[in-house]
Scaffold this motif. Structure first.
Motif, PDB file in Angstrom:
ATOM      1  N   LEU A  94      -3.716  10.682  11.313  1.00  0.00           N
ATOM      2  CA  LEU A  94      -3.896  11.761  10.638  1.00  0.00           C
ATOM      3  C   LEU A  94      -2.957  12.170   9.165  1.00  0.00           C
ATOM      4  N   ARG A  95      -3.059  10.448   8.879  1.00  0.00           N
ATOM      5  CA  ARG A  95      -1.756  10.274   8.059  1.00  0.00           C
ATOM      6  C   ARG A  95      -2.955  11.011   6.486  1.00  0.00           C
ATOM      7  N   TYR A  96      -1.849  11.848   6.011  1.00  0.00           N
ATOM      8  CA  TYR A  96      -2.305  12.822   4.366  1.00  0.00           C
ATOM      9  C   TYR A  96      -1.330  12.581   3.487  1.00  0.00           C
ATOM     10  N   PRO A  97      -1.404  12.324   2.504  1.00  0.00           N
ATOM     11  CA  PRO A  97      -2.667  12.036   1.920  1.00  0.00           C
ATOM     12  C   PRO A  97      -3.150  10.157   2.643  1.00  0.00           C
ATOM     13  N   LEU A  98      -4.371  10.039   2.840  1.00  0.00           N
ATOM     14  CA  LEU A  98      -5.006   8.647   2.554  1.00  0.00           C
ATOM     15  C   LEU A  98      -5.090   7.534   2.639  1.00  0.00           C
ATOM     16  N   GLU A  99      -3.842   7.093   1.928  1.00  0.00           N
ATOM     17  CA  GLU A  99      -3.705   6.277   1.231  1.00  0.00           C
ATOM     18  C   GLU A  99      -3.482   4.818   1.750  1.00  0.00           C
ATOM     19  N   GLU A 100      -3.468   3.582   1.069  1.00  0.00           N
ATOM     20  CA  GLU A 100      -3.710   2.968   1.470  1.00  0.00           C
ATOM     21  C   GLU A 100      -2.652   1.633   1.232  1.00  0.00           C
ATOM     22  N   GLU A 101      -1.662   0.301   1.399  1.00  0.00           N
ATOM     23  CA  GLU A 101      -0.383  -0.132   1.051  1.00  0.00           C
ATOM     24  C   GLU A 101      -1.404  -1.347   0.414  1.00  0.00           C
ATOM     25  N   PRO A 102      -1.352  -1.820  -0.646  1.00  0.00           N
ATOM     26  CA  PRO A 102      -1.852  -3.413  -1.232  1.00  0.00           C
ATOM     27  C   PRO A 102      -1.671  -4.611   0.155  1.00  0.00           C
ATOM     28  N   GLU A 103      -1.886  -5.012   0.128  1.00  0.00           N
ATOM     29  CA  GLU A 103      -2.007  -6.215   0.968  1.00  0.00           C
ATOM     30  C   GLU A 103      -0.572  -7.017   0.343  1.00  0.00           C
ATOM     31  N   GLY A 104       0.040  -7.644   1.246  1.00  0.00           N
ATOM     32  CA  GLY A 104       1.630  -8.244   0.955  1.00  0.00           C
ATOM     33  C   GLY A 104       2.412  -7.479   0.692  1.00  0.00           C
ATOM     34  N   LEU A 105       1.988  -5.745   0.678  1.00  0.00           N
ATOM     35  CA  LEU A 105       3.449  -5.686   0.433  1.00  0.00           C
ATOM     36  C   LEU A 105       4.468  -5.134   2.009  1.00  0.00           C
ATOM     37  N   ARG A 106       5.120  -5.492   2.151  1.00  0.00           N
ATOM     38  CA  ARG A 106       6.088  -4.629   3.403  1.00  0.00           C
ATOM     39  C   ARG A 106       6.948  -3.876   3.142  1.00  0.00           C
ATOM     40  N   PRO A 107       6.721  -2.759   3.474  1.00  0.00           N
ATOM     41  CA  PRO A 107       7.480  -1.582   3.177  1.00  0.00           C
ATOM     42  C   PRO A 107       8.920  -2.043   4.137  1.00  0.00           C
ATOM     43  N   GLU A 108      10.178  -1.906   2.245  1.00  0.00           N
ATOM     44  CA  GLU A 108      11.341  -2.067   3.019  1.00  0.00           C
ATOM     45  C   GLU A 108      11.930  -1.047   2.201  1.00  0.00           C
ATOM     46  N   ASP A 109      13.126  -0.439   2.623  1.00  0.00           N
ATOM     47  CA  ASP A 109      14.382   0.582   2.568  1.00  0.00           C
ATOM     48  C   ASP A 109      14.976  -0.013   1.107  1.00  0.00           C
ATOM     49  N   VAL A 110      14.279  -0.069  -0.288  1.00  0.00           N
ATOM     50  CA  VAL A 110      15.052  -0.818  -1.552  1.00  0.00           C
ATOM     51  C   VAL A 110      17.072  -0.671  -1.596  1.00  0.00           C
ATOM     52  N   ASP A 111      16.279   1.185  -1.760  1.00  0.00           N
ATOM     53  CA  ASP A 111      17.474   1.394  -2.097  1.00  0.00           C
ATOM     54  C   ASP A 111      18.494   1.932  -1.417  1.00  0.00           C
ATOM     55  N   GLY A 112      18.125   1.778   0.091  1.00  0.00           N
ATOM     56  CA  GLY A 112      19.254   1.581   0.548  1.00  0.00           C
ATOM     57  C   GLY A 112      19.420   3.142   1.586  1.00  0.00           C
ATOM     58  N   ASP A 113      18.989   3.750   0.946  1.00  0.00           N
ATOM     59  CA  ASP A 113      19.325   5.128   1.292  1.00  0.00           C
ATOM     60  C   ASP A 113      19.069   5.382   3.170  1.00  0.00           C
ATOM     61  N   GLY A 114      18.597   4.942   3.447  1.00  0.00           N
ATOM     62  CA  GLY A 114      18.226   4.680   5.169  1.00  0.00           C
ATOM     63  C   GLY A 114      16.937   4.848   5.116  1.00  0.00           C
ATOM     64  N   ARG A 115      16.235   5.629   4.131  1.00  0.00           N
ATOM     65  CA  ARG A 115      15.068   5.894   4.668  1.00  0.00           C
ATOM     66  C   ARG A 115      13.540   5.363   3.546  1.00  0.00           C
ATOM     67  N   ILE A 116      12.094   5.107   4.411  1.00  0.00           N
ATOM     68  CA  ILE A 116      10.777   4.259   3.459  1.00  0.00           C
ATOM     69  C   ILE A 116       9.896   5.319   3.371  1.00  0.00           C
ATOM     70  N   LEU A 117      10.333   5.985   1.535  1.00  0.00           N
ATOM     71  CA  LEU A 117       9.373   6.400   1.347  1.00  0.00           C
ATOM     72  C   LEU A 117       8.389   6.154  -0.104  1.00  0.00           C
ATOM     73  N   GLN A 118       7.815   6.155  -0.918  1.00  0.00           N
ATOM     74  CA  GLN A 118       6.789   6.646  -1.554  1.00  0.00           C
ATOM     75  C   GLN A 118       7.999   5.918  -3.187  1.00  0.00           C
ATOM     76  N   MET A 119       7.353   5.487  -3.432  1.00  0.00           N
ATOM     77  CA  MET A 119       7.735   4.182  -4.811  1.00  0.00           C
ATOM     78  C   MET A 119       6.744   5.213  -5.964  1.00  0.00           C
ATOM     79  N   ARG A 120       6.349   5.419  -7.269  1.00  0.00           N
ATOM     80  CA  ARG A 120       5.764   5.749  -8.108  1.00  0.00           C
ATOM     81  C   ARG A 120       5.520   5.109  -9.512  1.00  0.00           C
ATOM     82  N   ILE A 121       4.769   4.449  -9.643  1.00  0.00           N
ATOM     83  CA  ILE A 121       5.024   3.314 -11.134  1.00  0.00           C
ATOM     84  C   ILE A 121       3.755   4.405 -11.686  1.00  0.00           C
ATOM     85  N   PRO A 122       4.402   4.499 -13.367  1.00  0.00           N
ATOM     86  CA  PRO A 122       3.641   5.080 -14.479  1.00  0.00           C
ATOM     87  C   PRO A 122       2.710   4.137 -14.756  1.00  0.00           C
ATOM     88  N   HIS A 123       1.713   4.604 -14.452  1.00  0.00           N
ATOM     89  CA  HIS A 123       0.490   3.470 -14.879  1.00  0.00           C
ATOM     90  C   HIS A 123      -0.841   4.217 -15.844  1.00  0.00           C
TER      91      HIS A 123
END
Lengths: 547, 563, 561
Positions: free
Chosen positions: A141-170
């Motif tokens: 029941l993941r929602y919205p049903l989004e897919e990770e691109p191959e090879g992207l490994r979830p990491e807490d890149v900004d070090g806030d202790g959580r893995i959230l989402q990244m949005r990139i203008p495109h």
């Protein structure tokens, strides 16, 4: 640990907290030590990382050993991220032990039944889940049903202790910012040509595509863990043929799932379906969760969900004939006022409807959690992707599991149903015993064997078909049996739930008794013992004197 | 006095009845003759009941049913049925096997199911399927109706010379008509019709009229029954005819009947269920029994035993509907065979297919020649009427001729009749010998003191077939389970056990289809029953075991005194 | 005498017979009475033929059949049948519908098929499906299998239910309406619980131990005894030893076969308040499209007149896992004879009570109700019983000392004149009037042939004759496509006779069938055709043309050249 110390430890138990492995173990040991007459704790194996897999046996040992009683099985957390499941299981154990003697239902339960609780099977996974920010996918029941691109490994890149989402203008992005709430990302419409558009990724780093994201590797992910865990369950159940009903907890759809995962209702045995619907209504009344067939609710056009959801259920019912439910605890979206929808409908939601649903969740989060559930988008300089914004829903204790302030309520109402479900199991009793002397030191003995439970002694018709349960046996000893087989096979005995559903003229109550007869020979004063036994109905015996 | 019957001729109704009466009167201790109903034209449907009444009432023994002539023209069947009656009666007391059978079994033989049709068949030139009731039309329709136009007592064929004919004369035997080749022109060709007259003839079109008597009693039974539009001969509804209804009522009422034989012609083949389903869909145990007993039939008659669907029907898409054979098995659970008597084709060296089978990849000329040479050899040419000129009132100059259908193709010619009847009668006796038979053995009463007795018996099935006869009967519950009743003397009281115990069914000697390996080499043929009774000494107990299809046996037990 | 006829009553056999004979005697030109069967108890199954003989014999007119009481307890249908006969006879000449029906159609009524069963139903507390004869016949008359047999043990004239207090009971008393027993929930642990049984006595050898299962001695169901989809007892309870094994059902079948002019048929049953149409063996795609359309059109007609919906037997009764399909005389009439046959389930207590019955949500819907919904349903029924039946339909629980079971309470629904049939009086009359009015319109929708004949002189002694053959009925002359497939409706035959010589065209011609105006899928109906002849005749010669087909009657026209 001795009793007083144990009680002291238990003072620290808080049903609105998630516990890591060490705390969980500490409370379980304390409960066993504090209530030795009602509780036994044992390890049924070790995890790959060497943790004990705890099994709790609850029953009043004074009224008989657990394996001589009908048994109920609570299958606690077996998916790493679904920590609510083990919270409910722990709560049940604590609730049952501390209320024995006061609450009549619990008292009857432990006096007449045995309950086996496996609070947490995914011990390693859960620990990893607490320790790391990575989200563990564990629900379709993941929602919205989004897919990770191959090879992207979830990491807490900004070090806030959580893995959230990244949005990139495109310019070719699929998402845009909602006009109704700037925090909310909504799908870009076909006609949206002007404006800022975004791509959304899970917060993380890019790796060569041959290495898979860690959370997809064995040890904590959902699919790899399924099979060995079911095997462990199978072994446990084969060792406990007295288990007639069971429940398994997971998150997060807020549903009580019944068979079948594979076929529509009209393919199920009619009697079994009736029982499932009746008990299901009780569950819905106590928990507020609709009771639905996995097939009706979860069937989608692709296989994995079909396989993932209800595989335990299929095994429990279709193979063992146990009346099992699989409860999807917690439904964040429902709490927020979003309508419950079967998975297939969820896929067909319009973008507008998706936006409406999302807004409901944001508003509830602002109202009830002071906004804590959603962290607003913050600019961040990504080492690989450059300027991105990071934000989104708190993944673990909002969507997947209830925020702690709501945990207790979740635990309580589900414990209530587990008690009722356990008490619906069949229970053998010996009723009337008629003794008639007929001369020549011979006595005619007729014995009434009752099923005092709601479910029949076989619990399900599938159990008979799969030969997972044996017929009721009644035997007599103490005097020479001259008439009738000393050990007699009475077949199965209906429970009170097997009757008509409506009081039409002609509605007739099921016969919840069977009789056995013998002629025995012995001097007056001889004691003879009649015992009835059944794997799922427990045992009962009576000693009478010939006179 | 032994009753003399000439089995080298087909008996008309009156002769048949006379013979049956003679037999019944000659053997009153073994035979009872009665009518189970009346035909459409009011003839009695005579049935002979055969058993040694001294060894028990017929209803208390397993029953075996035989009928013949359900199809009017298949009079060989009636002969075989009559012969079976005669053989059983005249050999009782001398032939030990016949004696054993009549002592332990009841036979019910209905030699002629369709007396009206048979009478018309034997006394007129007409052919008809079953009943003499006009069907499907009461009034005559347009078209060619078969008639003995030249009044020579036979309805033969008419050949009319015609450049566009489909037939020509065989180069090898001028009597034989063979199909004209597709590419052939300029020869002498014929059209071939059945001898008859055309109603509402416009001088050009000749089409066969619908049958005058189109009812088929063997499509009348309520198993997968379909109306006329889907099954020719079906009748307005199942068992609408007095003959079929009488047979059905009799079999439903006579619950001891477990198996039987229905005699038809022709082909020389023993048919068994099902006409509707392939053998894969039959219960393996039933199939085992049908095949094992069918094998005995094949040895005795030289006729193979096949399932109609797998071995006989040539259009699997359209299985026949409402057949007696299927009704007996599907609705009664009977083990019934239906034998197609007489096999002229095979005797003529041809393969064993029904005449009605389509001529695909078969050589019409070769087959015709083979059959002609057989009848010339065996019947002195009697079997075929050579073509002769005749002035037809409607068609002008034609030639009449062709096969003698009735006593050559459709039935065993008289000189072959008795042999045909005998070997098939023998099969029915062997089949009857396989019926289940209840027996009470090892009955004893043990005194436990103070007039309390433990009564113990073993109930057993001594037959080859199980007490339910077929698994089908078990499934549709047409065979009552085995019961054992305990009759108590005055002043006695039953302490433990029921006055009548139900034992379910007992297996026979039918081995599991898996064949023999240690563990399934034997079957559960017997069961033990015990009661506790309180009774005065010297009292007599009566133990009665029975099952609807396996008969009934009673034993008495006197309660011995102390020790 | 007809004036005193009260349609609002259920009548015993003797009364029924007297009325029918009285009417037949009073209306010799319109009404004929015949016995078509004798029941096991020697009662007559009556057939009533209603038509104006002066306008032709019944067999030469389109026929319509109404029957009732295939099921003994469904006496509302019997009352409707009597009302129908009486109305047609007394309204002839006064009411245009009655007049047209009797002048142009043959209206047949079988007012009571299960004659023995109805008598038992009306004169004893017992309920019986069809016939009060021991069935399945296997059981020898002597020994009854041990069981609880329905009996009026407390002699109050009704067989109700018995309740016994029992710790493991599956019922408890409704807190809102103490008369109502509600199902004990799995988690309901405290309180007083009961076991429910049918009011009756235990027969056979009973050892005083567990209460044996309920048994009923009369298991035969006439409506499972017809040839379409028939299966033996093992697969279809009540089937009988073989199709049409019973004199009553066989008589119905023979009657239909003897009247090939019958094109449409309504069988009265209860309850539900629904008109049932084919198919009974699957969804609508099992049905020929044209037949589906005509069944629907007539169904709408019924809904307009009676308010009752029309659904297929399958839609009404199918539920997941159902084994044997529901089937009966109407299925046979349609599937094998191609008659446009309906079953009319009269009386709809559920709807009157403000609840949804199977007519609304299907049996499937009823079975899928939650306990709460079921409870609400039953509370409504009791409230309705109080409001509309003055409480007569439900007998409150009375203590009784049962000879075998000791103290019990007896009470519950008195089904016969509440849920199964309306009570006698206005409720009954209202039901049957509207139902009958529907059958009258249905009867008038059957096909009917009409002829116009024209002659044109084309030369000396040469005439062109043209006959216009029209179907003035709403339904096609074959009525159903099934009739075509089953070859039960002969094509229209046109015959020319008279003092003429036919030069072209055949004197006797088959012209197939004509559509009806109601069933053409909206396109112009092919319900008229012309047949021409060229004949040679002397002036003054008279010619007669007839057109006829089994289900549309016969039309005749003549003229003088």
């Amino acid at each position: 640990m001795e009793k007083t110390a144990a009680l002291a430890v238990l003072k620290g138990y808080d049903s609105s907290k998630y516990y890591r492995y060490d705390d969980l173990s500490r409370f379980l040991k304390a409960l066993a030590a504090a209530y030795p007459a009602l509780c036994r704790l044992e390890s049924i194996g070790k995890s790959p990382e060497g943790r004990d897999l705890w099994s709790v046996t609850l029953t009043n040992f004074a009224t008989g050993a657990d394996d001589a009683k009908p048994a109920y099985h609570i299958n606690g957390q077996h998916h790493a991220g679904e920590v609510t499941a083990s919270a409910v299981a722990l709560y049940f154990v604590h609730d049952a032990l501390t209320n024995y003697g006061q609450a009549p239902a619990v008292t009857e339960l432990l006096d007449t039944r045995a309950v086996y609780v496996l609070p947490r099977m995914a011990v390693d996974g859960a620990e990893w889940y607490f320790a790391h920010p990575q989200m563990l996918r564990s629900s379709p029941l993941r929602y919205p049903l989004e897919e990770e691109p191959e090879g992207l490994r979830p990491e807490d890149v900004d070090g806030d202790g959580r893995i959230l989402q990244m949005r990139i203008p495109h310019p070719l992005g699929e998402w845009k910012i909602s006009a109704k709430d700037p925090r909310l990302m909504v799908r870009r419409r076909p006609e949206d040509r002007e404006g800022t558009f975004y791509r959304i990724y899970t917060e993380g780093l890019n790796y060569p595509t041959n290495s898979k994201p860690q959370h997809r590797q064995g040890g904590s992910g959902r699919y790899p863990f399924d099979r060995p865990e079911v095997r462990a369950m199978a072994e446990f159940w084969l060792a406990h043929p007295n288990i007639g009903a069971a429940i398994s907890y997971r998150t997060r759809a807020g549903l009580n799932l019944r068979p079948s995962p594979l076929v529509a209702d009209d393919k199920l045995n009619g009697a079994d379906l009736q029982m499932y619907k009746q008990i299901g209504e009780t569950c819905t009344r106590l928990t507020g969760y609709p009771t639905v067939s996995v097939y009706d609710y979860f069937t989608m056009d692709y296989a994995p969900d079909k396989l993932a959801v209800g595989s335990w259920l299929e095994w429990a019912y279709d193979k063992r004939g146990v009346q099992a439910f699989e409860t999807e605890l917690w439904d964040f979206r429902y709490i927020c006022g979003v309508k419950k929808r079967p998975l297939k409908d969820l896929k067909n939601l319009t973008t507008d409807q998706q936006e409406e649903d999302a807004l409901l969740q944001l508003r509830w989060n602002d109202r009830e959690l002071g906004g804590a559930g959603f962290s607003n988008w913050k600019e961040f300089d990504h080492p690989q992707l450059g300027r991105v914004e990071i934000g989104g829903w708190e993944p673990k204790f909002c969507g997947q599991n209830p925020p702690e302030k709501l945990l207790h309520a979740e635990c309580h109402r589900n414990a209530l149903f587990a008690i009722e479900h356990a008490l619906a199991t069949p229970r053998l009793a010996i009723g009337e015993v008629r003794i008639k002397p007929i001369g020549g030191d011979c006595y005619h003995i007729a014995v009434q064997v009752l099923n005092r439970g709601y479910l029949p002694t076989n619990v399900t018709q599938v159990a008979i078909a799969m030969k997972a349960t044996r017929p009721v046996e009644v035997s007599i000893s103490g005097a020479r049996v001259v008439g009738g087989k000393a050990k007699q096979d009475l077949g199965h005995i209906a429970g009170r739930g097997s009757g008509a559903l409506a009081v039409w003229a002609g509605a007739v109550s099921p016969s919840t008794e069977k009789w056995a007869e013998w002629v025995v020979q012995g001097e007056s004063g001889t004691f003879v013992t009649i015992s009835a036994g059944h794997d799922r109905g427990g045992s009962a015996s009576r000693t009478v004197v010939l006179s | 006095m032994a009753v003399q019957i000439d089995f080298s001729r087909y008996h008309r109704y009156d002769e048949l009845v006379v013979h049956l009466r003679e037999l019944a009167d000659g053997y009153p201790a073994l035979a009872r003759l009665y009518a189970i109903g009346k035909s459409y034209e009011g003839r009695d449907l005579w049935l002979m009941e055969l058993t040694n009444h001294a060894t028990g009432d017929h209803g208390d023994k397993p029953g075996y049913y035989i009928d013949g002539n359900m199809h009017a023209g298949e009079v060989t069947g009636a002969a075989a049925a009559l012969y079976t009656i005669w053989y059983l009666l005249t050999n009782y007391g001398t032939d030990p096997e016949v004696t054993r059978l009549l002592d332990t079994t009841s036979f019910y033989v209905l030699p002629r199911v369709s007396p009206d049709g048979a009478e018309k068949y034997l006394t007129t030139p007409y052919f008809l399927r079953s009943s003499a009731r006009p069907y499907p039309f009461v009034a005559e329709q347009d078209g060619l109706y078969p008639e003995d136009v030249d009044e020579n007592g036979l309805i033969l064929q008419m050949r009319v010379e015609d450049a566009d004919g489909e037939w020509k004369i065989s180069g090898q035997d001028s009597r034989l008509m063979i199909p004209r080749r597709p590419d052939e022109y300029g020869g002498q060709y014929f059209r071939v019709y059945q001898e008859g007259l055309i109603r509402n003839f416009d001088g050009v079109e000749i089409q066969a009229a619908p049958p005058r008597w189109g009812l088929d009693l063997n499509r009348q039974f309520p198993v997968n029954w379909e109306p006329e539009a889907k099954q020719k001969g079906a009748g307005p509804y199942p068992l609408s005819e007095p003959e079929t209804r009488a047979v059905a009522d009799f079999l439903l009422a006579q619950k001891n009947i477990a198996a039987g034989q229905s005699f038809h012609t022709t082909t020389g083949i023993i048919l068994r269920p099902s006409s509707l389903r392939s053998d894969e869909k039959m219960h393996p145990k039933d199939r085992t029994a049908f095949e094992a007993v069918g094998k005995i039939g094949a040895e005795l008659t030289g006729y193979p035993c096949v399932s109609v669907f797998d071995g006989y029907a040539y259009d699997k898409e359209k299985p026949i509907k409402g057949a007696f054979l299927d009704w007996c098995y599907d609705n009664l659970g009977m083990m019934l065979y239906s034998t197609e008597l007489w096999d002229l084709r095979v005797r003529a060296g041809l393969d064993r297919v029904p005449f009605s089978a389509p001529f695909k990849d078969r050589d019409a000329e070769a087959e015709g020649l083979a059959m002609l040479s057989f009848v010339d050899r065996e019947l002195g040419g009697e079997g075929f009427v050579p073509w002769y000129d005749f002035e037809h009132p409607q068609l002008g100059k034609v030639q009449l001729g062709g096969w003698r259908m009735k006593d050559v193709l459709q039935n065993a010619p008289p000189r072959f009749l008795q042999a045909e009847a005998h070997k098939n009668a023998m099969f029915t006796l062997r089949h009857a010998a396989t019926l289940p038979r209840i027996a009470v053995t090892a009955a004893k009463a043990e005194h436990l003191g103070d007039g309390v007795f433990k009564v113990d018996v073993v109930v057993k099935n001594r037959g080859y077939l199980p007490t339910h006869v077929t698994e089908m009967a078990k499934q549709i519950k047409t065979a009552a389970p085995v019961t054992v009743a305990l009759g108590l003397p005055a002043g006695a009281e039953l302490v433990l056990g029921k006055p009548k115990e139900e034992l379910g069914h007992l297996e026979g000697r039918v081995l599991p289809p898996a064949g023999f390996y240690p563990g399934n080499g034997s079957t559960a043929k017997e069961k033990r029953v015990a009661w506790i009774v309180k009774a005065p000494h010297g009292g007599v107990l009566v133990v009665t075991a029975e099952s609807s299809k396996a008969g009934r046996q009673t034993v008495t037990l006197s309660l011995g005194t102390e020790g | 005498m007809s004036a005193v006829f009260d349609p609002g009553r259920y009548r015993r056999y003797a009364e029924l017979t007297a009325l029918l004979q009285e009417w037949a005697a009073a209306y010799p030109g319109l009404c004929a009475l015949a016995e078509i069967a004798r029941s096991a108890a020697g009662r007559s199954v009556w057939a009533v033929t209603l038509t104006n003989r002066e306008t032709g014999p019944d067999t030469a007119k389109p026929g319509y059949l109404v029957d009732a009481n295939t099921h003994a307890g469904e006496v509302t249908g019997g009352a409707a049948a009597l009302y129908t006969i009486h109305w047609l006879l007394t309204q002839y000449g006064a009411d245009p519908v009655a007049t047209e029906i009797l002048d142009t159609r043959a209206f047949y009524v079988l007012p009571r098929i299960a004659v023995d069963g109805v008598e038992l139903f009306l004169t004893t507390p017992h309920a019986v499906r069809s016939s009060p004869k021991r069935y399945p016949p296997q059981a020898p008359e002597a020994e009854l299998p041990t069981g609880l047999y329905p009996e009026d043990v407390n002699g109050d004239g009704a067989i109700l239910q018995m309740r016994l207090p029992h710790p493991d009971g599956d019922w408890q008393i409704d807190d809102q309406d103490p008369r109502l027993m509600v199902r004990r929930a799995p988690d309901s642990r405290d309180g007083k619980f009961y076991k429910l049984y049918i009011e009756g006595v235990i027969k056979g050898d009973w050892n005083g131990q567990a209460i044996p299962p309920v048994r009923r001695p009369w298991g035969l169901d006439f409506n499972r005894n017809y040839p379409a989809f028939w299966n033996p007892e093992g697969k279809q309870p009540g089937a009988g030893p073989y199709p049409l094994s019973e004199p009553e059902t066989r008589a119905v079948a023979d009657f239909l076969l003897a009247h090939p002019n019958i094109g449409a048929y309504v069988a009265y049953h209860t309850t539900g308040g629904i008109l049932l149409r084919p198919p009974s063996n699957g969804p609508d795609d099992k049905l020929n499209a044209a037949d589906l359309e005509s069944f629907r059109r007539i169904g709408e007609l019924c809904t307009r007149i009676t308010g009752h919906p029309c659904k297929s037997t399958y839609q009404a009764f199918w539920y997941p896992g159902q084994e044997a399909l529901v089937k009966g005389a109407d299925d046979w009439a349609y599937e094998h004879l191609g008659i446009q046959a309906f079953t009319f389930e009269l009386w709809n207590p559920d709807l009157r009570a403000g609840a949804q019955g199977y007519a609304q949500i299907g049996l499937k819907g009823l079975l899928e109700q939650t306990s709460a919904e079921t409870l609400a349903h039953h509370r409504k029924l009791l409230a309705w019983n109080d409001a509309e039946l003055g409480g007569k339909g439900f007998v409150n629980w009375q203590p009784f000392d049962h000879p075998q079971l000791g103290p019990v309470e007896i009470g519950g629904w008195e089904m016969k004149r509440s849920l199964q049939n309306p009570p006698e009086g206005p409720l009954l009359v209202a039901q049957i009037c509207r139902a009958a009015q529907f059958t009258f319109q249905h009867a008038l929708s059957t096909p009917r042939l009409a002829l116009t004949l024209k002659a044109e002189r084309v030369g000396d002694g040469l005439y062109k004759l043209s006959a216009g053959v029209r179907n003035v009925g709403a339904l096609a002359t074959n009525v159903t496509e099934m009739a075509r497939a089953m070859q039960t409706a002969r094509p229209i035959e046109v015959r020319l006779s008279g003092d003429v010589r036919v030069l072209s065209g055949q004197a006797r011609r088959e012209i197939g069938h004509l559509e009806g105006w109601a069933v053409s899928g909206g396109t112009p109906a092919r319900n008229e055709t012309w047949v021409d002849w060229l004949v040679e005749a002397n002036p003054g010669a008279s010619v007669v043309v007839t057109a006829g087909t089994s289900r549309a009657g016969e039309a005749r026209a003549e003229l003088v050249l």
